[in-house]
Design a protein around this motif. Sequence first.
Motif, PDB file in Angstrom:
ATOM      1  N   LEU A 173       1.029  -0.879   0.069  1.00 52.79           N
ATOM      2  CA  LEU A 173      -0.254  -0.141   0.020  1.00 52.79           C
ATOM      3  C   LEU A 173       0.989   1.112   0.286  1.00 52.79           C
ATOM      4  CD1 LEU A 173      -2.574   1.177   0.101  1.00 52.79           C
ATOM      5  CD2 LEU A 173      -2.947   0.789   2.361  1.00 52.79           C
ATOM      6  N   HIS A 174       1.225   1.705  -1.188  1.00 51.59           N
ATOM      7  CA  HIS A 174       1.596   2.931  -1.227  1.00 51.59           C
ATOM      8  C   HIS A 174       0.876   4.525  -0.185  1.00 51.59           C
ATOM      9  CE1 HIS A 174       4.472   1.387  -4.366  1.00 51.59           C
ATOM     10  NE2 HIS A 174       3.684   0.804  -4.304  1.00 51.59           N
ATOM     11  N   ILE A 175       0.442   4.139  -0.377  1.00 48.60           N
ATOM     12  CA  ILE A 175      -0.551   5.529   0.428  1.00 48.60           C
ATOM     13  C   ILE A 175      -1.128   4.987   2.102  1.00 48.60           C
ATOM     14  CG2 ILE A 175      -1.990   5.948  -1.439  1.00 48.60           C
ATOM     15  CD1 ILE A 175      -4.516   5.470  -0.287  1.00 48.60           C
ATOM     16  N   ASP A 284       5.403  19.538  -6.302  1.00 48.29           N
ATOM     17  CA  ASP A 284       4.634  18.337  -6.104  1.00 48.29           C
ATOM     18  C   ASP A 284       3.541  18.401  -6.986  1.00 48.29           C
ATOM     19  OD1 ASP A 284       4.316  18.547  -3.181  1.00 48.29           O
ATOM     20  OD2 ASP A 284       5.223  20.490  -4.119  1.00 48.29           O
ATOM     21  N   ARG A 285       2.609  16.521  -7.169  1.00 41.96           N
ATOM     22  CA  ARG A 285       1.456  17.190  -7.888  1.00 41.96           C
ATOM     23  C   ARG A 285       0.433  17.818  -7.223  1.00 41.96           C
ATOM     24  NH1 ARG A 285      -1.645  12.598  -7.571  1.00 41.96           N
ATOM     25  NH2 ARG A 285      -0.787  11.471  -5.985  1.00 41.96           N
ATOM     26  N   LEU A 286      -0.914  18.734  -7.835  1.00 42.62           N
ATOM     27  CA  LEU A 286      -1.665  19.689  -7.757  1.00 42.62           C
ATOM     28  C   LEU A 286      -2.507  18.354  -7.209  1.00 42.62           C
ATOM     29  CD1 LEU A 286      -2.660  22.138  -7.716  1.00 42.62           C
ATOM     30  CD2 LEU A 286      -3.654  22.411  -9.907  1.00 42.62           C
ATOM     31  N   ALA A 319       3.683  22.018  -9.821  1.00 41.11           N
ATOM     32  CA  ALA A 319       2.431  21.551 -10.004  1.00 41.11           C
ATOM     33  C   ALA A 319       1.435  21.026 -10.555  1.00 41.11           C
ATOM     34  CB  ALA A 319       1.590  22.578  -8.747  1.00 41.11           C
ATOM     35  N   PRO A 320       1.811  20.319 -11.670  1.00 33.43           N
ATOM     36  CA  PRO A 320       1.125  20.142 -12.228  1.00 33.43           C
ATOM     37  C   PRO A 320      -0.229  19.442 -12.061  1.00 33.43           C
ATOM     38  CG  PRO A 320       3.474  18.693 -12.758  1.00 33.43           C
ATOM     39  CD  PRO A 320       3.489  19.302 -11.188  1.00 33.43           C
ATOM     40  N   ILE A 321      -1.060  19.485 -13.193  1.00 33.93           N
ATOM     41  CA  ILE A 321      -2.233  18.916 -12.766  1.00 33.93           C
ATOM     42  C   ILE A 321      -2.793  17.634 -12.767  1.00 33.93           C
ATOM     43  CG2 ILE A 321      -4.915  19.640 -13.551  1.00 33.93           C
ATOM     44  CD1 ILE A 321      -3.946  22.354 -14.619  1.00 33.93           C
ATOM     45  N   ALA A 383      -0.463  14.689   4.269  1.00 36.08           N
ATOM     46  CA  ALA A 383      -0.610  13.669   4.581  1.00 36.08           C
ATOM     47  C   ALA A 383      -0.062  12.946   2.903  1.00 36.08           C
ATOM     48  CB  ALA A 383      -1.798  12.757   4.344  1.00 36.08           C
ATOM     49  N   ASP A 384       0.995  11.947   3.855  1.00 31.93           N
ATOM     50  CA  ASP A 384       1.393  10.789   2.615  1.00 31.93           C
ATOM     51  C   ASP A 384       2.021  10.058   2.570  1.00 31.93           C
ATOM     52  OD1 ASP A 384       2.926  11.645  -0.128  1.00 31.93           O
ATOM     53  OD2 ASP A 384       2.910  13.322  -0.279  1.00 31.93           O
ATOM     54  N   GLY A 385       2.625   8.764   1.662  1.00 34.22           N
ATOM     55  CA  GLY A 385       2.280   7.999   2.201  1.00 34.22           C
ATOM     56  C   GLY A 385       4.248   7.397   2.403  1.00 34.22           C
ATOM     57  N   MET A 386       4.409   8.203   1.146  1.00 32.46           N
ATOM     58  CA  MET A 386       5.731   8.169   1.902  1.00 32.46           C
ATOM     59  C   MET A 386       6.577   9.920   1.322  1.00 32.46           C
ATOM     60  SD  MET A 386       9.089   7.814   2.709  1.00 32.46           S
ATOM     61  CE  MET A 386       8.542   5.894   3.464  1.00 32.46           C
ATOM     62  N   ASN A 387       5.983   9.714   0.041  1.00 34.87           N
ATOM     63  CA  ASN A 387       6.766  11.708  -0.120  1.00 34.87           C
ATOM     64  C   ASN A 387       7.956  10.985  -1.098  1.00 34.87           C
ATOM     65  OD1 ASN A 387       8.232  13.697  -1.099  1.00 34.87           O
ATOM     66  ND2 ASN A 387       6.185  14.875  -1.018  1.00 34.87           N
ATOM     67  N   LEU A 388       8.688  10.970  -2.392  1.00 38.00           N
ATOM     68  CA  LEU A 388       9.540  10.807  -2.959  1.00 38.00           C
ATOM     69  C   LEU A 388      10.538  12.034  -3.180  1.00 38.00           C
ATOM     70  CD1 LEU A 388       9.023   7.738  -5.454  1.00 38.00           C
ATOM     71  CD2 LEU A 388       9.823   7.812  -3.308  1.00 38.00           C
ATOM     72  N   VAL A 389       9.692  13.089  -3.426  1.00 38.33           N
ATOM     73  CA  VAL A 389      10.051  14.167  -3.542  1.00 38.33           C
ATOM     74  C   VAL A 389      11.216  15.101  -2.544  1.00 38.33           C
ATOM     75  CG1 VAL A 389      10.044  16.974  -4.386  1.00 38.33           C
ATOM     76  CG2 VAL A 389       8.587  14.926  -5.352  1.00 38.33           C
ATOM     77  N   LYS A 391      13.047  12.518  -0.266  1.00 38.42           N
ATOM     78  CA  LYS A 391      14.607  11.844  -0.677  1.00 38.42           C
ATOM     79  C   LYS A 391      15.162  12.350  -2.241  1.00 38.42           C
ATOM     80  CE  LYS A 391      12.893   8.033   1.822  1.00 38.42           C
ATOM     81  NZ  LYS A 391      12.746   7.075   2.057  1.00 38.42           N
ATOM     82  N   GLU A 392      14.270  12.339  -3.532  1.00 40.97           N
ATOM     83  CA  GLU A 392      15.616  13.237  -4.596  1.00 40.97           C
ATOM     84  C   GLU A 392      15.475  14.389  -4.268  1.00 40.97           C
ATOM     85  OE1 GLU A 392      11.798  10.844  -7.760  1.00 40.97           O
ATOM     86  OE2 GLU A 392      11.707  13.016  -6.741  1.00 40.97           O
ATOM     87  N   PHE A 393      15.274  15.546  -3.768  1.00 41.89           N
ATOM     88  CA  PHE A 393      15.721  16.467  -2.898  1.00 41.89           C
ATOM     89  C   PHE A 393      16.899  16.549  -2.127  1.00 41.89           C
ATOM     90  CE2 PHE A 393      16.526  20.427  -0.428  1.00 41.89           C
ATOM     91  CZ  PHE A 393      16.511  20.939  -1.180  1.00 41.89           C
TER      92      PHE A 393
HETATM   93  P1  ADQ Z   1       2.975  10.600  -5.248  1.00 45.08           P
HETATM   94  O1  ADQ Z   1       2.009  10.572  -4.498  1.00 45.08           O
HETATM   95  O2  ADQ Z   1       3.146  10.223  -6.672  1.00 45.08           O
HETATM   96  O3  ADQ Z   1       3.284   8.515  -4.957  1.00 45.08           O
HETATM   97  P2  ADQ Z   1       5.498  11.355  -4.259  1.00 45.08           P
HETATM   98  O4  ADQ Z   1       6.287   9.856  -3.038  1.00 45.08           O
HETATM   99  O5  ADQ Z   1       6.596  12.622  -4.533  1.00 45.08           O
HETATM  100  O6  ADQ Z   1       4.116  11.235  -4.708  1.00 45.08           O
HETATM  101  O7  ADQ Z   1       5.684  11.251  -6.264  1.00 45.08           O
HETATM  102  C1  ADQ Z   1       6.527  10.062  -6.828  1.00 45.08           C
HETATM  103  C2  ADQ Z   1       6.509  10.962  -8.435  1.00 45.08           C
HETATM  104  O8  ADQ Z   1       6.505  11.933  -9.014  1.00 45.08           O
HETATM  105  C3  ADQ Z   1       8.511  11.206  -7.812  1.00 45.08           C
HETATM  106  O9  ADQ Z   1       9.385  10.651  -8.333  1.00 45.08           O
HETATM  107  C4  ADQ Z   1       8.413  12.808  -8.099  1.00 45.08           C
HETATM  108  O10 ADQ Z   1       9.864  13.331  -8.394  1.00 45.08           O
HETATM  109  C5  ADQ Z   1       7.301  13.254  -9.604  1.00 45.08           C
HETATM  110  N1  ADQ Z   1       7.068  14.190  -9.584  1.00 45.08           N
HETATM  111  C6  ADQ Z   1       6.278  14.299  -8.394  1.00 45.08           C
HETATM  112  N2  ADQ Z   1       6.009  15.743  -8.682  1.00 45.08           N
HETATM  113  C7  ADQ Z   1       6.186  16.348  -9.502  1.00 45.08           C
HETATM  114  C8  ADQ Z   1       6.272  17.347 -10.480  1.00 45.08           C
HETATM  115  N3  ADQ Z   1       5.856  18.332 -10.480  1.00 45.08           N
HETATM  116  N4  ADQ Z   1       6.764  17.365 -11.576  1.00 45.08           N
HETATM  117  C9  ADQ Z   1       7.597  16.675 -12.018  1.00 45.08           C
HETATM  118  N5  ADQ Z   1       8.076  14.962 -10.796  1.00 45.08           N
HETATM  119  C10 ADQ Z   1       7.412  15.596 -10.344  1.00 45.08           C
HETATM  120  C11 ADQ Z   1       2.271   7.660  -4.129  1.00 45.08           C
HETATM  121  C12 ADQ Z   1       2.304   8.054  -2.990  1.00 45.08           C
HETATM  122  C13 ADQ Z   1       3.411   8.458  -1.919  1.00 45.08           C
HETATM  123  C14 ADQ Z   1       4.690   7.793  -1.902  1.00 45.08           C
HETATM  124  C15 ADQ Z   1       4.660   6.952  -3.433  1.00 45.08           C
HETATM  125  C16 ADQ Z   1       5.331   5.960  -4.230  1.00 45.08           C
HETATM  126  O11 ADQ Z   1       1.225   9.251  -2.753  1.00 45.08           O
HETATM  127  O12 ADQ Z   1       3.055   8.971  -0.968  1.00 45.08           O
HETATM  128  O13 ADQ Z   1       5.951   8.031  -1.788  1.00 45.08           O
HETATM  129  O14 ADQ Z   1       3.847   6.842  -4.089  1.00 45.08           O
HETATM  130  O15 ADQ Z   1       5.708   4.811  -3.233  1.00 45.08           O
END
Ligand code: ADQ
Length: 477
Positions: A173-175, A284-286, A319-321, A383-389, A391-393
């Motif tokens: 479960l990713h969320i 972030d995603r919007l 914040a892409p739609i 609220a966010d499962g993990m947030n990969l952004v 870690k990427e930062f």
């Molecule tokens: P997401 O909610 O999509 O994923 P996140 O983990 O932050 O959230 O992002 C996933 C990927 O999308 C990252 O590689 C990030 O760089 C990319 N991304 C996000 N916004 C972007 C943008 N504006 N432009 C370009 N790239 C963008 C779901 C869960 C998270 C969980 C992941 C993985 O909601 O909590 O971390 O799955 O399990």
Amino acid sequence: FVEAIPAVRPARHQKVEIEGRLIAVSNRVARPSEGVSPGGLASALSDALTAQGGTWLGWSGKTIADGTEPDVTATTVDDVVYSLLDLPADDYRGFYEGYANAFLWPVFHGRSDLAVHRPAEFRAYAAVNRAYAEATARIAGPDDLVWVHDYHFLLLGKMLREAGVGSTLGLFLHIPVPEPAAFRAVPEARRLAEALMHFDTIGVQTARDAARLAEAVAGLGEGVVLNRPGVIEVRAFGERVRIKALPIGIDVGALRGELYAPTPPEVRAYLDGLGGRRAILGVDRLDYSKGLPEKLAAFGAFLAADPARADEVVLTQIAPISRGSVSAYAHLRQEVEALAGRINGEFGSLSRHPLQLLTRPYGRRAVAHLMAHADVGLVTPLADGMNLVAKEFVAAQDVDDPGVLVLSRFAGAAEAMEAALVVDPRDADGLASAIERALAMPLRERRERHRALIASVARDDVGHWTTQCLEELIAAG
Ligand code: ADQ
């Protein structure tokens, strides 16, 4: 400066010995032939399957006439079979835009107030889960490991068993998992809980999520929760399931690889245009779970405390739609755009705007370069499962002169990233002070914090995650 980046071991998944084959199930599938550079999850699954060999089952991207039987097409690339389902249009819409994204997503992110429940959409969700169960049953053998992904498939464990699948079944479960009371308030809560019990193991992002899920499911089934070292066992509905925190990571090498490529021209022009201003970045995603209005409000409070700062810093928020057809997202877009306009109207000048809100998508390379050059990264979900952004930062920073990560305590990532400036994004003044502190942080403290963060990001990378997930599946079998 990329030369200063420490060597990291490749994040590629190391093959795990399994008796049968790996069958991964997810809504979206990334085929190599599509030539896209997939995001975190898709490339993690792609790596794992390429190393192990196996089948990836998911939606083809095509819908067919309502009332028609779902159709499966299989293609093989190297050792991976891509089994793709065409699904009836109404079922797919009710499943994906409906029950999964307009109902489960808000409930699981603590926003039950935004959840839209329509019984017909639950029926569509069940029908799509059933179609996946039948497609999996046609290919799964008793020694195979079936690795299911995310909230789209909460019913799949039980349906797979009903379809005669004897393989080991795992769900990741990713969320985030909501508070047990919010889970219990779902009209189909008992049915979902009972179906979840048919998986052998469920992976979640954090220890908190594992505890919440165990409590919710055991409560609904009048079962028991047994806490064992590193894993929780639930016995309920006549079944038993293991629940384990398996935090997902990123491919540090791939992210850093982007930094060796020339800076994309648009990013170069942006950097040149900064003219000495400090760069704050949000990516972030919007989505209402990402805390964008709260982030912009805090930035407004930061500027209001000293309007001269509007000439010294710029917040660039990408914040892409996403999910534009779900109504809560259209409202969010209006709210965020209005706030951004207000901040620029109030604090901007004829020559400069302190806030750039960009609602179109940017590629991974551009984002990596923006991250590498940012002084502060603002990752402030509610609220966010993990947030990969987050870690990427950290991975994108220059170790000798790193930027500062400001991180919400509500991101799963915060559980292992205590060296970030951890904030409560609902507290605008607290977040404004964190921005101030990040901008003023001495080099020595920035380096110390970054060293601690990069150590955990590089250690718990995506290769580590896939290996751990497969080992857990084997242990649960
Ligand atoms: P997401 O909610 O999509 O994923 P996140 O983990 O932050 O959230 O992002 C996933 C990927 O999308 C990252 O590689 C990030 O760089 C990319 N991304 C996000 N916004 C972007 C943008 N504006 N432009 C370009 N790239 C963008 C779901 C869960 C998270 C969980 C992941 C993985 O909601 O909590 O971390 O799955 O399990």
